[in-house]
Design a protein around this motif. Sequence first.
Motif, PDB file in Angstrom:
ATOM      1  N   ARG A  49       1.049  -1.250   0.015  1.00  0.00           N
ATOM      2  CA  ARG A  49       0.129  -0.163   0.059  1.00  0.00           C
ATOM      3  C   ARG A  49       0.766   1.361  -0.022  1.00  0.00           C
ATOM      4  NH1 ARG A  49      -2.204   3.414   3.700  1.00  0.00           N
ATOM      5  NH2 ARG A  49      -4.164   4.094   3.476  1.00  0.00           N
ATOM      6  N   SER A  50       1.865   1.346   0.720  1.00  0.00           N
ATOM      7  CA  SER A  50       2.803   2.409   0.693  1.00  0.00           C
ATOM      8  C   SER A  50       3.513   2.625  -0.515  1.00  0.00           C
ATOM      9  CB  SER A  50       3.870   2.296   1.953  1.00  0.00           C
ATOM     10  OG  SER A  50       4.773   3.052   2.001  1.00  0.00           O
ATOM     11  N   SER A  51       4.044   1.432  -1.219  1.00  0.00           N
ATOM     12  CA  SER A  51       4.368   1.675  -2.406  1.00  0.00           C
ATOM     13  C   SER A  51       3.511   2.297  -3.586  1.00  0.00           C
ATOM     14  CB  SER A  51       4.791   0.353  -3.117  1.00  0.00           C
ATOM     15  OG  SER A  51       5.961  -0.198  -2.364  1.00  0.00           O
ATOM     16  N   PHE A  52       2.422   1.774  -3.376  1.00  0.00           N
ATOM     17  CA  PHE A  52       1.223   2.164  -4.204  1.00  0.00           C
ATOM     18  C   PHE A  52       1.023   3.789  -4.072  1.00  0.00           C
ATOM     19  CE2 PHE A  52      -3.246   3.444  -4.929  1.00  0.00           C
ATOM     20  CZ  PHE A  52      -3.550   2.870  -6.497  1.00  0.00           C
ATOM     21  N   ILE A  53       0.981   4.230  -2.906  1.00  0.00           N
ATOM     22  CA  ILE A  53       0.605   5.554  -2.636  1.00  0.00           C
ATOM     23  C   ILE A  53       1.758   6.515  -3.216  1.00  0.00           C
ATOM     24  CG2 ILE A  53       0.639   7.288  -0.622  1.00  0.00           C
ATOM     25  CD1 ILE A  53      -1.014   5.099   1.085  1.00  0.00           C
ATOM     26  N   THR A  54       3.024   5.991  -3.030  1.00  0.00           N
ATOM     27  CA  THR A  54       4.264   6.430  -3.552  1.00  0.00           C
ATOM     28  C   THR A  54       4.290   6.892  -4.886  1.00  0.00           C
ATOM     29  OG1 THR A  54       5.720   5.948  -1.822  1.00  0.00           O
ATOM     30  CG2 THR A  54       6.870   6.697  -3.738  1.00  0.00           C
ATOM     31  N   TRP A  55       3.913   5.728  -5.520  1.00  0.00           N
ATOM     32  CA  TRP A  55       3.830   5.771  -7.115  1.00  0.00           C
ATOM     33  C   TRP A  55       2.476   6.810  -7.539  1.00  0.00           C
ATOM     34  CZ3 TRP A  55      -0.828   4.025  -9.508  1.00  0.00           C
ATOM     35  CH2 TRP A  55      -0.733   4.247 -11.087  1.00  0.00           C
ATOM     36  N   SER A  56       1.383   6.664  -6.896  1.00  0.00           N
ATOM     37  CA  SER A  56       0.190   7.352  -7.167  1.00  0.00           C
ATOM     38  C   SER A  56       0.217   8.931  -7.209  1.00  0.00           C
ATOM     39  CB  SER A  56      -1.108   7.064  -6.541  1.00  0.00           C
ATOM     40  OG  SER A  56      -0.828   7.168  -5.041  1.00  0.00           O
ATOM     41  N   VAL A  57       1.195   9.278  -6.251  1.00  0.00           N
ATOM     42  CA  VAL A  57       1.589  10.912  -6.001  1.00  0.00           C
ATOM     43  C   VAL A  57       2.189  11.020  -7.362  1.00  0.00           C
ATOM     44  CG1 VAL A  57       2.828  12.544  -4.710  1.00  0.00           C
ATOM     45  CG2 VAL A  57       1.242  10.899  -3.490  1.00  0.00           C
ATOM     46  N   ALA A  58       3.205  10.551  -7.678  1.00  0.00           N
ATOM     47  CA  ALA A  58       4.121  10.513  -8.732  1.00  0.00           C
ATOM     48  C   ALA A  58       3.351  10.758  -9.901  1.00  0.00           C
ATOM     49  CB  ALA A  58       5.274   9.769  -9.145  1.00  0.00           C
ATOM     50  N   ALA A  59       2.405   9.527 -10.305  1.00  0.00           N
ATOM     51  CA  ALA A  59       1.672   9.367 -11.592  1.00  0.00           C
ATOM     52  C   ALA A  59       0.612  10.369 -11.467  1.00  0.00           C
ATOM     53  CB  ALA A  59       1.144   7.982 -11.602  1.00  0.00           C
ATOM     54  N   ARG A  60       0.009  11.015 -10.405  1.00  0.00           N
ATOM     55  CA  ARG A  60      -0.942  11.971 -10.704  1.00  0.00           C
ATOM     56  C   ARG A  60      -0.520  13.346 -11.146  1.00  0.00           C
ATOM     57  NH1 ARG A  60      -3.376  15.978  -7.424  1.00  0.00           N
ATOM     58  NH2 ARG A  60      -5.850  15.802  -7.307  1.00  0.00           N
ATOM     59  N   ALA A  61       1.046  13.591 -10.668  1.00  0.00           N
ATOM     60  CA  ALA A  61       1.537  14.953 -11.205  1.00  0.00           C
ATOM     61  C   ALA A  61       1.650  14.621 -12.774  1.00  0.00           C
ATOM     62  CB  ALA A  61       2.591  15.160 -10.453  1.00  0.00           C
ATOM     63  N   PHE A  71      -8.514   9.676 -11.784  1.00  0.00           N
ATOM     64  CA  PHE A  71      -7.550   8.830 -11.136  1.00  0.00           C
ATOM     65  C   PHE A  71      -7.540   8.762  -9.564  1.00  0.00           C
ATOM     66  CE2 PHE A  71      -3.237   8.715  -9.383  1.00  0.00           C
ATOM     67  CZ  PHE A  71      -2.645   7.422  -9.938  1.00  0.00           C
ATOM     68  N   ASP A  72      -8.033   9.944  -8.889  1.00  0.00           N
ATOM     69  CA  ASP A  72      -8.342   9.827  -7.430  1.00  0.00           C
ATOM     70  C   ASP A  72      -9.311   8.964  -6.968  1.00  0.00           C
ATOM     71  OD1 ASP A  72      -6.035  11.613  -7.356  1.00  0.00           O
ATOM     72  OD2 ASP A  72      -7.573  13.309  -6.811  1.00  0.00           O
ATOM     73  N   ALA A  73     -10.430   8.985  -7.840  1.00  0.00           N
ATOM     74  CA  ALA A  73     -11.461   7.975  -7.451  1.00  0.00           C
ATOM     75  C   ALA A  73     -10.841   6.469  -7.766  1.00  0.00           C
ATOM     76  CB  ALA A  73     -12.663   8.288  -8.371  1.00  0.00           C
ATOM     77  N   ALA A  74     -10.248   6.176  -8.894  1.00  0.00           N
ATOM     78  CA  ALA A  74      -9.753   4.796  -9.237  1.00  0.00           C
ATOM     79  C   ALA A  74      -8.943   4.320  -8.160  1.00  0.00           C
ATOM     80  CB  ALA A  74      -9.304   4.600 -10.474  1.00  0.00           C
ATOM     81  N   GLY A  75      -7.899   5.242  -7.599  1.00  0.00           N
ATOM     82  CA  GLY A  75      -7.008   5.002  -6.567  1.00  0.00           C
ATOM     83  C   GLY A  75      -7.775   4.457  -4.952  1.00  0.00           C
TER      84      GLY A  75
END
Length: 357
Positions: A49-61, A71-75
């Motif tokens: 979950r921590s890895s996913f959050i780190t990735w999602s922050v970078a991907a969202r940018a 994207f946020d809703a899917a996450g």
Amino acid sequence: MTASSTTRPQVKDLVSLRRHLSALATLPVTEAPVISAFLDLRFPLESLRSSFITWSVAARATMSREERPLFDAAGAEMEMVFRQKWTESVNSVAVFVRAGETPLLLVLPFAAHLETAFHAASMPVIFPLVQMKDRFHRFVVAIVSEENSRIFEITLGAISEQILAVRPEISQRVGREWTREHYNQRKREHDRRFLKDQVSIMAGLMEKRGLNHLILAGNPRSVSALRSALPKELEAMVADSVCRSPRGHDCSDVLDDAISTFIEVEQNESRDTVELLHERVRRNGLAVVGIHACRKALLSGAAAELVISEELPDADREELVRLATTGELPVEVCEGDELLASHGGVGCLLRYRPHGI
């Protein structure tokens, strides 16, 4: 008399995997990004979950203002996966999720291992599942001893069917009723019947499923006896042997060795397929190499099989495996093959050579 029993654990089978792959390959594109997540459950869920959050922050940018809420809703849907209590038989999970007017949420647990990875794109990323299907597929393992034989069908790294064959008992009536010679004769008859029962079970299972790979395991004497009893057509399907006996009723270590052995056999077959591809290319036969030529072959219906390197760039790899999946074509995934890499990392065996290819 031989006794047999069959069990069917709840595992993902090849039919359902093919159906899911076809649906994902043909998923209509919308304005909402698709998150494709692959989770290796050998690692703690909180770490994943921590890895996913780190990735999602970078991907969202990297996304536009319109894409970010979707994207946020899917996450947010991924939280359900991280809260799930998975059984010990599940070693990895593939998740595909999309928000918006045409939402998608598909969670696929597997006994086989998938490497942890996250992707966000207009289409689902399916190559890891295609690679898993090619690598593990389905085969039969027979673990034999003097007392019994446990015959397993392995699908995608998990037991999908198990049959137990028990050696017929023979009375110990040596003395007034039976001579030693009579006892030995009856024992040989029972041994032949036990071998015949095992062969019959394996032949029936492999014919019913259309399988062509068999691995024999157990103590060397029993393995040798069973192999000698196989008819030619079944003996030709023996991929390898594993000379290791289970600890009591626990066959897990032997099955792990059998799965590893099968992966090695599959990798050898991949190399054989690549050699066939190059042999046809050398004599200008029914084969093409390179991304452009393979795309044309897949789109025209001329392709018979896609041979693809896992080192191919992600975008090209996904496009070609989607085309092959949509056309219900076999895909052979090769790892680190220099010959294939010299031709762009991809080739196709052809059914015919159409004009312009």
